[in-house]
Design a protein around this motif. Structure first.
Motif, short mmCIF file in Angstrom:
data_model
loop_
_atom_site.label_atom_id
_atom_site.label_comp_id
_atom_site.label_asym_id
_atom_site.label_seq_id
_atom_site.Cartn_x
_atom_site.Cartn_y
_atom_site.Cartn_z
N ASN A 159 42.96 50.79 36.56
CA ASN A 159 42.95 50.65 37.87
C ASN A 159 44.50 49.85 38.21
O ASN A 159 45.28 50.38 38.94
CB ASN A 159 41.87 50.00 38.65
N LYS A 162 46.97 52.08 37.40
CA LYS A 162 47.13 53.21 38.41
C LYS A 162 47.77 52.87 39.71
O LYS A 162 48.70 53.53 40.19
CB LYS A 162 46.01 53.97 38.65
N TYR A 163 47.43 51.65 40.18
CA TYR A 163 47.75 50.92 41.45
C TYR A 163 48.95 50.03 41.40
O TYR A 163 49.09 49.34 42.25
CB TYR A 163 46.34 50.38 42.15
N ASP A 187 47.26 42.63 38.29
CA ASP A 187 48.30 43.59 38.45
C ASP A 187 49.40 42.87 39.66
O ASP A 187 49.06 42.17 40.32
CB ASP A 187 47.79 45.01 38.60
N ARG A 206 37.35 54.21 49.04
CA ARG A 206 38.77 54.47 48.58
C ARG A 206 39.36 53.90 49.86
O ARG A 206 39.21 54.15 50.95
CB ARG A 206 39.06 55.84 48.15
N VAL A 207 40.43 52.76 49.64
CA VAL A 207 41.23 52.47 50.71
C VAL A 207 42.11 53.25 51.11
O VAL A 207 42.63 54.08 50.52
CB VAL A 207 41.82 51.15 50.20
N GLY A 217 41.40 59.93 42.26
CA GLY A 217 40.09 59.29 41.81
C GLY A 217 39.03 59.68 43.04
O GLY A 217 39.26 60.29 44.01
N LEU A 218 37.80 59.04 42.57
CA LEU A 218 36.51 59.71 43.31
C LEU A 218 35.94 58.63 44.11
O LEU A 218 35.11 58.47 44.80
CB LEU A 218 35.45 60.02 42.28
N GLY A 219 36.51 57.11 43.75
CA GLY A 219 36.00 55.74 44.27
C GLY A 219 34.58 55.50 43.72
O GLY A 219 33.63 54.93 44.63
N GLY A 221 34.60 54.23 40.09
CA GLY A 221 34.71 53.26 39.02
C GLY A 221 34.31 52.01 39.39
O GLY A 221 33.44 51.12 38.55
N LEU A 222 34.61 51.23 40.34
CA LEU A 222 34.31 49.94 40.85
C LEU A 222 32.81 49.71 41.21
O LEU A 222 32.20 48.70 40.80
CB LEU A 222 35.19 49.42 41.88
P1 ADP Z 1 39.26 55.22 42.48
O1 ADP Z 1 40.25 54.34 41.76
O2 ADP Z 1 38.79 56.54 41.65
O3 ADP Z 1 39.51 55.53 43.66
P2 ADP Z 1 37.56 52.72 42.00
O4 ADP Z 1 36.00 52.54 42.44
O5 ADP Z 1 37.85 52.47 41.05
O6 ADP Z 1 37.75 54.35 42.48
O7 ADP Z 1 38.47 51.89 43.09
C1 ADP Z 1 38.15 52.02 44.61
C2 ADP Z 1 39.18 51.81 45.46
O8 ADP Z 1 39.72 50.52 45.29
C3 ADP Z 1 40.33 52.69 44.82
O9 ADP Z 1 40.53 54.00 45.78
C4 ADP Z 1 41.53 51.82 45.76
O10 ADP Z 1 41.87 51.99 47.04
C5 ADP Z 1 40.91 50.20 45.39
N1 ADP Z 1 41.51 49.51 44.11
C6 ADP Z 1 41.11 49.52 43.10
N2 ADP Z 1 41.45 48.89 42.09
C7 ADP Z 1 42.60 48.52 42.79
C8 ADP Z 1 43.84 47.82 42.21
N3 ADP Z 1 44.13 47.27 40.94
N4 ADP Z 1 45.04 47.76 43.15
C9 ADP Z 1 44.91 48.30 44.36
N5 ADP Z 1 43.83 48.94 44.66
C10 ADP Z 1 42.77 49.05 44.05
#
Ligand code: ADP
Length: 257
Positions: A159, A162-163, A187, A206-207, A217-219, A221-222
């Motif tokens: 993440n 990616k972000y 990050d 997902r934001v 992404g699917l939202g 992982g976290l």
């Molecule tokens: P995904 O990345 O597949 O969407 P995650 O569950 O890993 O799913 O993350 C959920 C959401 O949290 C992401 O869609 C993103 O909007 C936000 N996010 C996660 N990690 C970060 C990060 N390091 N920086 C900014 N936003 C993040």
């Protein structure tokens, strides 16, 4: 059949009998069994073709590379996409397992520093743009499911990569506090608005916003990571400033429960 009941007494306190109810849970049990079977079959049916696809592309890539054929680069990209598919399938199956209470944990002792050092080295190989700095302040062993902890750290670092498309630095810090191993992944990327931060651990969240549109992404992982950390008796949290970056941390108890 599941029964619940309460003893009944008269005004003098003399026991008169039980009042209760019994419910036939055969249907519920059958549904649960069908769900479990589905998870088993789906795991196998989805993973097997992807595994063999991966093996074939790797063999072809090696052959093309040896022959100096440019097609090897294409196969490299195919390999990356297969890895993404494998991880998406894994995430979907994990969510199904969490929902049916069937996410398995094989806790054991492992050398935490060795694990995170090797993992960061592996993940560094997946990105040429980002530099992942590791600051280790932990020693000794941890007691948890090693593969699941790898899954959480991989998710946080992936993440972070990616972000943060415009930044090139990621810092992974470990420390030992109050008998807990703390791991933070920082990050300097897009960050998360304050009012959205607590939501990122929710399933499928997902934001939204212009900046986020381009990230795949699917939202999940976290959500999966937080379920894993909770099950291991730990905590997971985020601090972030929009436009400046995010720091995701988790704390894991060191001791055998
Ligand atoms: P995904 O990345 O597949 O969407 P995650 O569950 O890993 O799913 O993350 C959920 C959401 O949290 C992401 O869609 C993103 O909007 C936000 N996010 C996660 N990690 C970060 C990060 N390091 N920086 C900014 N936003 C993040």
């Amino acid at each position: 059949v599941v029964c619940t009941g309460n003893p009944q007494y008269n005004a003098e306190g003399i026991f008169k009998g039980y009042v209760g109810a019994c419910v036939d849970i055969t249907d519920q049990k059958q549904l649960q069994q069908q769900k479990d079977e589905f998870i088993g079959i789906a795991s196998h049916e989805l993973k097997t073709p992807v595994t063999s696809l991966k093996a074939y592309t790797q063999v072809l890539q090696t052959i093309f590379m040896r022959e100096g054929d440019e097609k090897s680069a294409m196969l490299g990209k195919m390999n990356n996409q297969i890895d993404r598919l494998t991880s998406l399938i894994g995430d979907l199956l994990d969510v199904t397992k969490i929902q049916s209470g069937r996410l398995q944990f094989n806790d054991d002792y492992f050398d935490f520093n060795q694990l995170i050092t090797e993992l960061v080295e592996d993940l560094q190989r997946t990105t040429s743009k980002h530099q992942i700095a590791l600051e280790l302040n932990t020693t000794g062993t941890a007691y948890a499911d090693k593969d699941r902890i790898v899954q959480v750290i991989t998710n946080l670092i992936s993440n972070a990569i990616k972000y943060s498309p415009q930044a090139d630095k990621i810092i992974v810090r470990t420390s030992l506090k109050n008998n807990e191993i703390n791991v933070c992944v920082q990050d300097f990327g897009i960050g998360i608005k304050e009012d959205k931060q607590h939501k990122v651990f929710e399933q499928f969240y997902r934001v939204s916003g212009d900046k986020q549109h381009t990230f795949p992404g699917l939202g999940l992982g976290l959500y999966i990571s937080s379920e894993i950390i909770k099950r291991e008796g730990g905590r997971i949290w985020v601090t972030s400033v929009e436009g400046q970056g995010s720091t995701f941390c988790f704390a894991l108890p060191v001791n055998h429960p």
